[in-house]
Design a protein around this motif. Structure first.
Motif, PDB file in Angstrom:
ATOM      1  N   ASP A   1      24.271  -4.225 -26.082  1.00 40.30           N
ATOM      2  CA  ASP A   1      23.307  -3.190 -26.428  1.00 40.30           C
ATOM      3  C   ASP A   1      22.962  -2.361 -25.188  1.00 40.30           C
ATOM      4  O   ASP A   1      22.802  -2.901 -24.081  1.00 40.30           O
ATOM      5  N   SER A   2      22.842  -1.061 -25.369  1.00 42.13           N
ATOM      6  CA  SER A   2      22.556  -0.179 -24.229  1.00 42.13           C
ATOM      7  C   SER A   2      21.221  -0.519 -23.580  1.00 42.13           C
ATOM      8  O   SER A   2      21.064  -0.394 -22.354  1.00 42.13           O
ATOM      9  N   GLY A   3      20.252  -0.968 -24.370  1.00 40.92           N
ATOM     10  CA  GLY A   3      18.966  -1.349 -23.811  1.00 40.92           C
ATOM     11  C   GLY A   3      19.075  -2.566 -22.899  1.00 40.92           C
ATOM     12  O   GLY A   3      18.377  -2.653 -21.879  1.00 40.92           O
ATOM     13  N   PHE A   4      19.954  -3.492 -23.253  1.00 43.37           N
ATOM     14  CA  PHE A   4      20.181  -4.665 -22.408  1.00 43.37           C
ATOM     15  C   PHE A   4      20.730  -4.220 -21.052  1.00 43.37           C
ATOM     16  O   PHE A   4      20.277  -4.676 -19.997  1.00 43.37           O
ATOM     17  N   GLU A   5      21.704  -3.307 -21.083  1.00 44.92           N
ATOM     18  CA  GLU A   5      22.280  -2.835 -19.816  1.00 44.92           C
ATOM     19  C   GLU A   5      21.248  -2.080 -18.990  1.00 44.92           C
ATOM     20  O   GLU A   5      21.133  -2.297 -17.770  1.00 44.92           O
ATOM     21  N   LEU A   6      20.461  -1.209 -19.619  1.00 44.74           N
ATOM     22  CA  LEU A   6      19.491  -0.414 -18.872  1.00 44.74           C
ATOM     23  C   LEU A   6      18.424  -1.284 -18.222  1.00 44.74           C
ATOM     24  O   LEU A   6      18.064  -1.079 -17.058  1.00 44.74           O
ATOM     25  N   THR A   7      17.894  -2.256 -18.958  1.00 44.38           N
ATOM     26  CA  THR A   7      16.844  -3.107 -18.387  1.00 44.38           C
ATOM     27  C   THR A   7      17.408  -4.040 -17.321  1.00 44.38           C
ATOM     28  O   THR A   7      16.728  -4.365 -16.347  1.00 44.38           O
ATOM     29  N   THR A   8      18.662  -4.461 -17.482  1.00 50.08           N
ATOM     30  CA  THR A   8      19.293  -5.287 -16.454  1.00 50.08           C
ATOM     31  C   THR A   8      19.487  -4.474 -15.179  1.00 50.08           C
ATOM     32  O   THR A   8      19.235  -4.944 -14.056  1.00 50.08           O
ATOM     33  N   ARG A   9      19.933  -3.224 -15.349  1.00 53.99           N
ATOM     34  CA  ARG A   9      20.124  -2.350 -14.190  1.00 53.99           C
ATOM     35  C   ARG A   9      18.796  -2.094 -13.470  1.00 53.99           C
ATOM     36  O   ARG A   9      18.732  -2.108 -12.231  1.00 53.99           O
ATOM     37  N   HIS A  10      17.748  -1.870 -14.251  1.00 54.29           N
ATOM     38  CA  HIS A  10      16.424  -1.643 -13.653  1.00 54.29           C
ATOM     39  C   HIS A  10      15.961  -2.890 -12.913  1.00 54.29           C
ATOM     40  O   HIS A  10      15.433  -2.795 -11.794  1.00 54.29           O
ATOM     41  N   TRP A  11      16.143  -4.070 -13.523  1.00 54.94           N
ATOM     42  CA  TRP A  11      15.729  -5.316 -12.859  1.00 54.94           C
ATOM     43  C   TRP A  11      16.474  -5.474 -11.544  1.00 54.94           C
ATOM     44  O   TRP A  11      15.877  -5.798 -10.511  1.00 54.94           O
ATOM     45  N   ALA A  12      17.792  -5.262 -11.558  1.00 56.82           N
ATOM     46  CA  ALA A  12      18.595  -5.448 -10.355  1.00 56.82           C
ATOM     47  C   ALA A  12      18.194  -4.460  -9.261  1.00 56.82           C
ATOM     48  O   ALA A  12      18.059  -4.831  -8.082  1.00 56.82           O
ATOM     49  N   ALA A  13      17.990  -3.197  -9.638  1.00 55.35           N
ATOM     50  CA  ALA A  13      17.640  -2.180  -8.640  1.00 55.35           C
ATOM     51  C   ALA A  13      16.278  -2.456  -8.018  1.00 55.35           C
ATOM     52  O   ALA A  13      16.086  -2.282  -6.803  1.00 55.35           O
ATOM     53  N   SER A  14      15.338  -2.899  -8.833  1.00 52.08           N
ATOM     54  CA  SER A  14      13.981  -3.129  -8.326  1.00 52.08           C
ATOM     55  C   SER A  14      13.912  -4.318  -7.384  1.00 52.08           C
ATOM     56  O   SER A  14      12.965  -4.433  -6.596  1.00 52.08           O
ATOM     57  N   ARG A  15      14.916  -5.186  -7.439  1.00 55.71           N
ATOM     58  CA  ARG A  15      14.926  -6.379  -6.569  1.00 55.71           C
ATOM     59  C   ARG A  15      16.093  -6.373  -5.583  1.00 55.71           C
ATOM     60  O   ARG A  15      16.420  -7.384  -4.991  1.00 55.71           O
ATOM     61  N   GLU A  16      16.723  -5.212  -5.454  1.00 58.11           N
ATOM     62  CA  GLU A  16      17.784  -4.993  -4.472  1.00 58.11           C
ATOM     63  C   GLU A  16      18.975  -5.928  -4.665  1.00 58.11           C
ATOM     64  O   GLU A  16      19.528  -6.470  -3.707  1.00 58.11           O
ATOM     65  N   HIS A  17      19.365  -6.095  -5.924  1.00 57.11           N
ATOM     66  CA  HIS A  17      20.593  -6.807  -6.251  1.00 57.11           C
ATOM     67  C   HIS A  17      21.608  -5.769  -6.733  1.00 57.11           C
ATOM     68  O   HIS A  17      21.353  -5.066  -7.718  1.00 57.11           O
TER      69      HIS A  17
END
Length: 470
Positions: free
Chosen positions: A283-299
């Motif tokens: 799901d596109s929402g899964f990808e977007l929230t995963t990307r946001h989580w990773a970016a916010s924690r520098e992964h």
């Protein structure tokens, strides 16, 4: 009632995760296999023979009745639909992994090669969704319209307590046989990164550890039914094409006849279909929230887009060959796995190169042959063909599987237990373990691959097969 393993069911309301997630489904098997491999364990305790495996010579009506009874024992009842808690399922997945810090994580669509890739990297794999089966007491394999109506009645009840899910209902007699008339299959996708996943990543990832998202980007006609629920007839894993599920299709007539149905009664739902990602998409929402989580924690986050299963299977096999040779091993012995017949730990223990076929269709086996024909020859080839438990014109015959084994220069082996009663019997996941345990030891295992190194190999090896790494 399916046994709940102590320590794997999370605290909280609702059904335990291993009661909700369909027995034998891809996500369930791959999480179990990957978690065991990271613990240094094989899959000897996974799976149990289906009822048809005990009656290889049984007439088709007897076999179908046995399959239906078995499905009734493990599928959710209609009443239990109200007790499904997707948050608890997510907790069940993450709690299967060892409590340690990891140099990365794999997320996304189910694919057998991801379990091997995770083992090589020393990281966990977590699915972007899961499958459920629910009783359909007055169902029939040749009534897709009625299946849609039954699913449409279940969907609001499931979504009422799980607003973060999207439900894809799949009616596919070509891949499920008579089960398609006894239960409905629901592929649930998370529309956002589950809280349990986010907590797991925050607690278990090393600083700066990369996040890899693998997406199955195959498409299929999809019928939109309502908010959060859609429907597809057939699936890519059947080895057939969407046109083959038309009432006039010769392939459909053969499939329905073997599943106890009648093509004359096959009436597709009167809803227009549009192209969409098939049931194992992310799901596109899964990808977007995963990307946001990773970016916010520098992964750092990377995507691997898989246009067809063989592209990733070939790339991971090439990766293993190079990985083994860099550690001073031959990388010259191949095991061709299929469906649930895989064991990542035994593969590494024996120093084997793994190639995974999604299923036993001609299409999947053709691609394995093409890859072998274009690869440096292997001294040995062991083949584990998973009997699908159904008959279909799309399936590979045993001679084709034997041809795959024939690529071995010195050793050519087709597992006789899996071949006995093929294609209508069934064998458990642990059969792969039993076969691979006979392979000689080749320890110690190579040191884990770095994620950047693995991505470079996937780009180089998979690029000409359409694999996109970004």
């Amino acid at each position: 009632m399916h046994k709940v393993h102590k320590g794997l069911a999370a605290e909280g309301a609702g059904l335990a995760g291993d009661r909700v997630v369909a027995a034998g489904s891809a996500a369930r098997v791959l999480v179990a296999a990957t978690a065991r491999a990271l613990r240094g364990l094989d899959c000897a305790d996974l799976g149990h023979p289906g009822p048809v495996s005990r009656f290889p010579g049984a007439p088709e009506p007897v076999r179908r009745a046995a399959v239906t009874r078995a499905a009734g024992r493990v599928a959710l009842t209609v009443a239990q639909v109200d007790e499904v808690d997707a948050a608890r399922v997510a907790r069940w997945f993450v709690e299967q992994y060892p409590r340690q810090r990891y140099p990365g994580v794999l997320l996304g669509s189910p694919h057998g090669a991801t379990a091997h890739l995770a083992m090589a990297l020393g990281v966990p794999w977590l699915p972007a969704g899961f499958e459920m089966t629910v009783h359909w007491t007055d169902g029939a394999v040749d009534r897709p319209g009625a299946a849609l109506e039954h699913g449409a009645a279940l969907a609001p009840r499931l979504l009422a307590g799980n607003a973060d899910l999207h439900l894809r209902q799949v009616h596919c007699p070509a891949s499920r046989g008579s089960l398609a008339g006894a239960t409905v299959s629901l592929a649930a996708r998370w529309r956002a990164l589950p809280a349990a996943y986010a907590q797991f990543l925050a607690d278990r990832l090393l600083p700066g550890a990369p996040v890899l998202l693998l997406r199955d980007v195959r498409t299929w006609p999809v019928l939109e039914r309502g908010a959060g629920h859609d429907f597809q007839m057939g699936c890519p894993g059947s080895g057939l094409d969407p046109v083959d599920f038309h009432p006039d299709s010769h392939a459909l007539r053969q499939v329905l006849r073997s599943a106890g149905g009648d093509a004359a009664r096959w009436q597709p739902p009167e809803v227009s279909a549009t192209a969409g990602y098939a049931e194992h998409g992310v799901d596109s929402g899964f990808e977007l929230t995963t990307r946001h989580w990773a970016a916010s924690r520098e992964h750092p986050m990377h995507r691997v887009l898989v246009p067809r299963p063989a592209a990733l299977s070939a790339a991971v096999a090439d990766l293993y060959r190079g990985w083994l040779r860099a550690a001073g091993k031959t990388g010259d012995r191949l095991v061709v796995e299929c469906g649930r017949l895989l064991d990542p730990w035994q593969v590494v223990r024996a120093g084997l190169v793994p190639y995974w076929c999604e299923n036993a269709t001609r299409r999947a086996v053709d691609e394995a042959e093409w890859w072998l024909a274009g690869s440096e020859a292997f001294s040995s080839v062991d083949v584990l063909p998973e009997p699908p438990g159904v008959r279909s014109p799309a399936l590979a015959g045993l001679p084709q599987w034997l041809a795959v084994a024939g690529f071995g220069r010195r050793r050519r082996a087709l597992d006789r237990t899996a071949a006995r009663g093929y294609p209508v019997t069934s064998v458990p996941t642990r059969r792969a373990t039993e076969v691979l345990r006979t392979q000689p030891y080749d320890l110690p295992a190579p040191p884990p691959l770095g994620v950047d190194e693995a991505l470079a190999v996937l780009r180089d090896s998979g690029g000409n097969q359409g694999l996109l790494v970004s």
